[in-house]
Design an enzyme around this catalytic site. Structure first.
Site, PDB file in Angstrom:
ATOM      1  N   GLY A  63       0.830  -1.200   0.000  1.00  0.00           N
ATOM      2  CA  GLY A  63       0.000   0.000   0.000  1.00  0.00           C
ATOM      3  C   GLY A  63       0.860   1.243   0.000  1.00  0.00           C
ATOM      4  N   CYS A  90       5.243  -6.132   1.732  1.00  0.00           N
ATOM      5  CA  CYS A  90       5.633  -4.720   1.736  1.00  0.00           C
ATOM      6  C   CYS A  90       4.922  -3.938   2.845  1.00  0.00           C
ATOM      7  CB  CYS A  90       5.387  -4.123   0.346  1.00  0.00           C
ATOM      8  SG  CYS A  90       6.254  -2.571   0.104  1.00  0.00           S
ATOM      9  N   TYR A  91       3.980  -3.066   2.507  1.00  0.00           N
ATOM     10  CA  TYR A  91       3.237  -2.365   3.571  1.00  0.00           C
ATOM     11  C   TYR A  91       2.636  -3.390   4.541  1.00  0.00           C
ATOM     12  CZ  TYR A  91      -0.108   0.739   5.897  1.00  0.00           C
ATOM     13  OH  TYR A  91      -0.808   1.451   6.831  1.00  0.00           O
ATOM     14  N   HIS A 188       7.673  -7.492  -3.567  1.00  0.00           N
ATOM     15  CA  HIS A 188       6.391  -7.888  -4.153  1.00  0.00           C
ATOM     16  C   HIS A 188       6.533  -9.196  -4.936  1.00  0.00           C
ATOM     17  CE1 HIS A 188       3.962  -4.274  -3.310  1.00  0.00           C
ATOM     18  NE2 HIS A 188       5.144  -3.666  -3.303  1.00  0.00           N
ATOM     19  N   LYS A 387     -10.855 -12.074 -16.623  1.00  0.00           N
ATOM     20  CA  LYS A 387     -11.132 -12.274 -18.052  1.00  0.00           C
ATOM     21  C   LYS A 387     -10.712 -13.674 -18.545  1.00  0.00           C
ATOM     22  CE  LYS A 387     -12.325 -10.414 -22.029  1.00  0.00           C
ATOM     23  NZ  LYS A 387     -13.553  -9.622 -22.224  1.00  0.00           N
TER      24      LYS A 387
END
Ligand code: XMP
Length: 531
Positions: A63, A90-91, A188, A387
């Site tokens: 974030g 991460c955050y 990430h 999708k």
């Protein structure tokens, strides 16, 4: 209503979204592992919510905020006592450390000497081998490429955590409290630039005991059951566009409730060559789905006459579409539901707390607002799918590959591939040129490599010479892009041979065109369509 309330049979994973740009990619990685997951913004995640959803594991996304800022996003503190594995990214890592008794410091993004880190980095192993890193470091000299994007950093680990990987700027790149199955990484793993990242997710969900039960076969059966439950013996209307999403939704709903479904296909006269006939024959003749073919081309082309401004075109088409759809739908006795091919990314976007783009680049054509206007309830059987999952479901339902693999086609159709005024003559020429172009692409085996390809007819005539005569005809532009989601795109690098051959064919086979150009603009700065 939250989608999770309906899902009873799958193992579930909860992704708590703290606003990272790439949270959706976490979901993609997990779905690829046949793990059912849902993304929910942190504000919505109360313990009550968690108990209802009953996830088998939780992931905290990254974030943009700083955990050292007062009032910055947090998950409920009790989630750490809920007893399921947690992975913080991460955050999400920093939140875990802060809430579990460690410490986070603000980074000095500019000014040097800080530990902010953006981009590629290399992580080396430290300490014992960690099971969730299976398939990562083979020996102590190994390093793995990862993608970092953080300003702040963890400066003290929470009690119970150990370090398992470090990078030059992130001494706590990989940390874990193995006894509680808590994992926290500074980078990430969901992005492309962490090449081995998928493995980390795989190991994590395996450690959490997921069986990988999210298959299309299972989804199909469950979706059918849910549609029957929701709809009962009432009538459903579905707007068919000929695109993949509405087609898959229609076939699925038809399988669930048969003739209680009627499809309305609004033909605005801006479709490609033979497209209307193909849609009608596929759904009416092949699937036996009651279908109203609303040929309204006179109305649409009439109102578009003389209009050249792109936004005005879009607005006219959007408004007429709703009017026409409503007119035909009203004729269906007792309809209470409207089916839509809404996908998961649309759902997430609409709840995203970080907000969508603030500028309208193009007003997209949709039927939003229709249900309220008509007093209809929504049936959205694809709300949980991405999708490519919709395509997989389409295959599962027996839709032909040639249909499922089709390039996206915009709601306003050829109107936005005809810059300037739209005339029947230009549309006719455009349809022919487009058909030749697509035929070329298929013949050369390139169709599936390309996200979208089409011809735009330009509002200029140019001089040419054919045989011994002078010509004064339209110029056209070929477009072909690669993309993963239509948000960014690159032009497709055709060979000169292909381009030359295609130009020759179009000029020879399509009367009205005497010049062919190739559009080599990427997105951004261009858009995929010309208007
Ligand atoms: P652009 O031109 O904005 O297009 O780069 C991105 C993707 O969206 C499609 N597109 C639309 N699809 N209604 C749609 O259903 C629309 O109004 C619309 N406008 C653009 C476009 O074909 C590309 O796939």
């Amino acid at each position: 209503m939250a989608a999770h309330m309906n899902i009873q049979t799958h193992d579930r994973l909860l992704i708590i979204d703290f606003g990272s740009q790439v949270t959706q990619l976490i979901a993609r990685r997990l779905r690829e592992l046949n793990v059912y997951c849902e993304i929910h913004p942190y504000q919505n995640v109360t313990m009550d919510f968690v108990h209802k959803m009953a996830p088998k594991a939780v992931i905290f996304s990254g974030g943009p905020d700083s955990v050292v800022r007062e009032g910055s996003p947090r998950p409920p503190q009790e989630i750490f006592d809920y007893g399921v594995p947690i992975l913080g990214i991460c955050y999400g890592q920093q939140v875990m450390m802060q809430q579990l008794g460690g410490k986070v410091e603000g980074g000095k993004i500019s000014g040097g000497g800080g530990t902010a880190e953006f981009g590629r980095a290399y992580v080396k192993p430290r300490g014992e081998k960690l099971a969730v890193l299976d398939g990562w470091f083979q020996n102590d000299d190994d390093h793995e490429q990862v993608w970092m994007s953080h300003g702040d950093h963890v400066s003290k680990l929470a009690p119970g955590f150990e370090v398992y990987g470090t990078s030059p700027n992130a001494p706590y790149a990989i940390t874990a409290d193995v006894s509680r199955n808590f994992y926290a990484v500074q980078f990430h793993p969901e992005v492309h630039h962490t090449p081995n990242g998928a493995k980390l997710y795989e190991n994590f969900v395996r450690a959490a005991g997921f069986s990988g039960d999210w298959t299309m076969g299972a989804y199909r059966e469950e979706a059918i059951r849910k549609i029957r439950e929701q709809v009962g013996d009432k009538q459903v209307i579905c707007g068919l566009s000929g695109g993949v999403d509405s087609s898959v939704a229609a076939v699925l709903i038809h399988e669930a409730i048969g003739d209680q479904l009627t499809c309305v296909f609004v033909d605005h006269g801006l479709l490609r060559m033979n497209e209307a006939d193909e849609v009608v024959s596929m759904f009416r003749d092949n699937y036996n789905i009651p279908l109203i073919h609303a040929d309204e081309s006179e109305l649409f082309l009439g109102e578009l006459d003389g209009v050249s401004d792109p936004e005005t075109k879009r607005k006219i088409i959007g408004r007429l579409f709703i009017d026409v759809f409503q007119k035909h739908a009203n004729a269906i006795e007792g309809a209470e539901f409207l089916a839509q091919g809404t996908l998961y990314p649309d759902v997430i976007e609409s709840v995203s707390f970080s907000g969508g783009p603030s500028v309208t680049i193009k007003s997209h054509h949709n039927v939003g607002g229709l249900p309220e206007k008509m007093g209809l309830k929504l049936v959205e059987p694809l709300r949980e799918l991405f999708k490519d999952e919709v395509r997989a479901l389409g295959r599962e339902l027996g839709l032909p590959d040639s249909f499922i693999g089709r390039h996206p086609f915009p709601g306003p159709g050829l109107a936005i591939r005809c810059p300037g005024e739209i005339t029947r003559q230009k549309l006719e020429i455009l349809r022919k040129a487009d058909a030749v172009y697509i035929d070329q692409i298929r013949k050369h085996g390139l169709y599936n490599e390309i996200w979208q390809a089409f011809v735009a007819i330009l509002p200029v005539r140019t001089v040419g010479v054919m045989g011994d005569g002078r010509t004064y005809d339209f110029a056209c532009a070929l477009r072909a892009v690669t993309s993963v989601d239509g948000m960014t795109a690159d032009y497709y690098p055709y060979s000169h041979e292909f381009l030359g051959e295609t130009a020759t064919r179009i000029i020879n086979e399509v009367e009205g065109i005497n010049r062919v150009t190739y559009d080599i603009t990427s997105k951004p700065p261009g858009t995929i369509e010309w208007e």
